[in-house]
Scaffold this active site. Structure first.
Site, PDB file in Angstrom:
ATOM      1  N   SER A   9    -103.634  11.646 -61.124  1.00  0.00           N
ATOM      2  CA  SER A   9    -104.979  11.610 -61.705  1.00  0.00           C
ATOM      3  C   SER A   9    -105.643  10.279 -61.392  1.00  0.00           C
ATOM      4  O   SER A   9    -105.155   9.221 -61.805  1.00  0.00           O
ATOM      5  CB  SER A   9    -104.916  11.797 -63.220  1.00  0.00           C
ATOM      6  N   HIS A  34    -106.095  14.887 -58.728  1.00  0.00           N
ATOM      7  CA  HIS A  34    -106.628  15.398 -59.987  1.00  0.00           C
ATOM      8  C   HIS A  34    -107.797  14.515 -60.411  1.00  0.00           C
ATOM      9  O   HIS A  34    -107.653  13.292 -60.549  1.00  0.00           O
ATOM     10  CB  HIS A  34    -105.523  15.389 -61.049  1.00  0.00           C
ATOM     11  N   ASP A  36    -110.719  13.840 -63.231  1.00  0.00           N
ATOM     12  CA  ASP A  36    -111.077  14.098 -64.623  1.00  0.00           C
ATOM     13  C   ASP A  36    -112.545  13.770 -64.876  1.00  0.00           C
ATOM     14  O   ASP A  36    -112.950  12.611 -64.793  1.00  0.00           O
ATOM     15  CB  ASP A  36    -110.205  13.235 -65.546  1.00  0.00           C
ATOM     16  N   MET A  38    -115.422  13.689 -67.623  1.00  0.00           N
ATOM     17  CA  MET A  38    -115.610  13.667 -69.091  1.00  0.00           C
ATOM     18  C   MET A  38    -117.058  13.352 -69.423  1.00  0.00           C
ATOM     19  O   MET A  38    -117.665  12.481 -68.798  1.00  0.00           O
ATOM     20  CB  MET A  38    -114.728  12.597 -69.712  1.00  0.00           C
ATOM     21  N   HIS A  67    -110.941  18.714 -63.095  1.00  0.00           N
ATOM     22  CA  HIS A  67    -110.738  19.081 -64.489  1.00  0.00           C
ATOM     23  C   HIS A  67    -111.989  18.696 -65.271  1.00  0.00           C
ATOM     24  O   HIS A  67    -112.235  17.514 -65.511  1.00  0.00           O
ATOM     25  CB  HIS A  67    -109.498  18.323 -65.003  1.00  0.00           C
ATOM     26  N   MET A  69    -113.950  18.239 -68.440  1.00  0.00           N
ATOM     27  CA  MET A  69    -113.904  18.107 -69.904  1.00  0.00           C
ATOM     28  C   MET A  69    -115.336  17.903 -70.377  1.00  0.00           C
ATOM     29  O   MET A  69    -115.723  16.840 -70.856  1.00  0.00           O
ATOM     30  CB  MET A  69    -113.001  16.930 -70.293  1.00  0.00           C
ATOM     31  N   MET A 138    -102.818  21.162 -71.787  1.00  0.00           N
ATOM     32  CA  MET A 138    -102.972  19.739 -72.104  1.00  0.00           C
ATOM     33  C   MET A 138    -101.824  19.303 -73.010  1.00  0.00           C
ATOM     34  O   MET A 138    -101.592  19.899 -74.061  1.00  0.00           O
ATOM     35  CB  MET A 138    -104.298  19.482 -72.825  1.00  0.00           C
ATOM     36  N   ASP A 176    -100.875  18.436 -68.151  1.00  0.00           N
ATOM     37  CA  ASP A 176    -101.742  17.272 -68.012  1.00  0.00           C
ATOM     38  C   ASP A 176    -101.667  16.381 -69.249  1.00  0.00           C
ATOM     39  O   ASP A 176    -102.089  16.776 -70.327  1.00  0.00           O
ATOM     40  CB  ASP A 176    -103.185  17.755 -67.792  1.00  0.00           C
TER      41      ASP A 176
HETATM   42  C1  DX5 Z   1    -106.730  13.269 -70.054  1.00  0.00           C
HETATM   43  C2  DX5 Z   1    -106.851  13.659 -68.609  1.00  0.00           C
HETATM   44  C3  DX5 Z   1    -105.626  13.427 -67.834  1.00  0.00           C
HETATM   45  C4  DX5 Z   1    -105.216  11.988 -67.726  1.00  0.00           C
HETATM   46  C5  DX5 Z   1    -103.736  11.936 -67.579  1.00  0.00           C
HETATM   47  O1  DX5 Z   1    -107.815  13.714 -70.762  1.00  0.00           O
HETATM   48  O2  DX5 Z   1    -107.178  15.028 -68.490  1.00  0.00           O
HETATM   49  O3  DX5 Z   1    -105.698  14.023 -66.541  1.00  0.00           O
HETATM   50  O4  DX5 Z   1    -105.833  11.332 -66.651  1.00  0.00           O
HETATM   51  O5  DX5 Z   1    -103.350  10.621 -67.650  1.00  0.00           O
HETATM   52  P1  DX5 Z   1    -101.877  10.177 -68.086  1.00  0.00           P
HETATM   53  O6  DX5 Z   1    -100.949  10.725 -67.060  1.00  0.00           O
HETATM   54  O7  DX5 Z   1    -101.978   8.683 -68.080  1.00  0.00           O
HETATM   55  O8  DX5 Z   1    -101.622  10.754 -69.452  1.00  0.00           O
HETATM   56 ZN    ZN Z   2    -106.969  15.988 -66.454  1.00  0.00          ZN
END
Ligand code: DX5
Ligand code: ZN
Length: 219
Positions: A9, A34, A36, A38, A67, A69, A138, A176
């Site tokens: 990620s 990956h 993320d 947000m 991903h 969010m 998750m 994840d």
């Molecule tokens: C959290 C993200 C993850 C995050 C994982 O909301 O969706 O993808 O980057 O990070 P680690 O591996 O540090 O938990």
């Molecule tokens: Zn993620």
């Protein structure tokens, strides 16, 4: 899509040295990137948006696993397809018409994923699982990297694996949050196919060998 996949990620990458970190993943044994996204609304944090995804896509030579969010993800499906996303995952918790969203993702030429937060039961996917290329379980509350792995995830993965087998689909199970060398093997044994790892990879002294070690854990 192949199985037993490592997806670093980029949330945990050094954003001031993003190209360097992308090249590291390109050269490593990792399979996917990956990403993320947000929105500060569905989750209490804002990560990065389209200009950064565009910059990442320019250098990344592996599958882009995005991903989302964010609330109302339907607004951006075509844009992420145009940016080069290969897998687009939306959250179960924000989609009123998940079936429509999933099919819009596929119609845009991407693989469709659905993510569930730690409190969402896998059984709620019973009537959509046959349409899904991936389910992201998750293993932390979404919003931040570097959180601790929630142990109940193993039970959820087993239940999801059973659902997938019962429905005879080839949906991938992605985990994840808080993934590391201690839980990777057990997750794969429970039925996981894709492991996302942020902090464990990027905060390590030697990310390339950390990825190689994770990969060894799950073969
Ligand atoms: C959290 C993200 C993850 C995050 C994982 O909301 O969706 O993808 O980057 O990070 P680690 O591996 O540090 O938990
Ligand atoms: Zn993620």
């Amino acid at each position: 899509m192949g199985k037993r996949i490592i997806a670093p990620s980029l949330l945990a990458a050094d954003f001031a040295n993003l190209q360097r970190d992308i090249e590291m993943v390109n050269e490593s044994e990792a399979d996917w990137f990956h990403l993320d996204i947000m929105d500060g609304l569905f989750v209490p944090n804002i990560s990065f948006g389209m200009p950064v995804v565009k910059a990442i896509a320019k250098h990344a030579k592996k599958t882009l696993d995005v991903h989302l969010m964010i609330v109302d993800p339907d607004r951006y499906i075509q844009e992420f397809a145009d940016l080069g996303a290969n897998v687009l995952t939306v959250h179960y918790e924000v989609c009123n018409h998940l079936h429509r969203t999933v099919h819009a993702i596929k119609a845009a030429g991407m693989k469709a994923g659905v993510a569930i937060t730690p409190h969402t039961s896998v059984q709620l996917l019973e009537d959509i699982i046959q349409d899904l290329d991936l389910v992201c379980v998750m293993s932390v509350n979404p919003g931040f990297g570097g959180q601790s792995f929630i142990e109940n995830t193993y039970a959820k993965v087993k239940a999801l694996k059973k659902l997938i087998e019962d429905k005879n689909t080839d949906t991938l199970i992605e985990i994840d949050g808080g993934v590391n060398a201690t839980n990777a093997k057990k997750l794969v044994e429970a039925g996981a196919d894709v492991l996302v790892a942020g902090s464990f990879v990027f905060k390590s002294d030697d990310p390339i060998s950390t990825i190689a070690d994770l990969k060894k854990e799950i073969v």
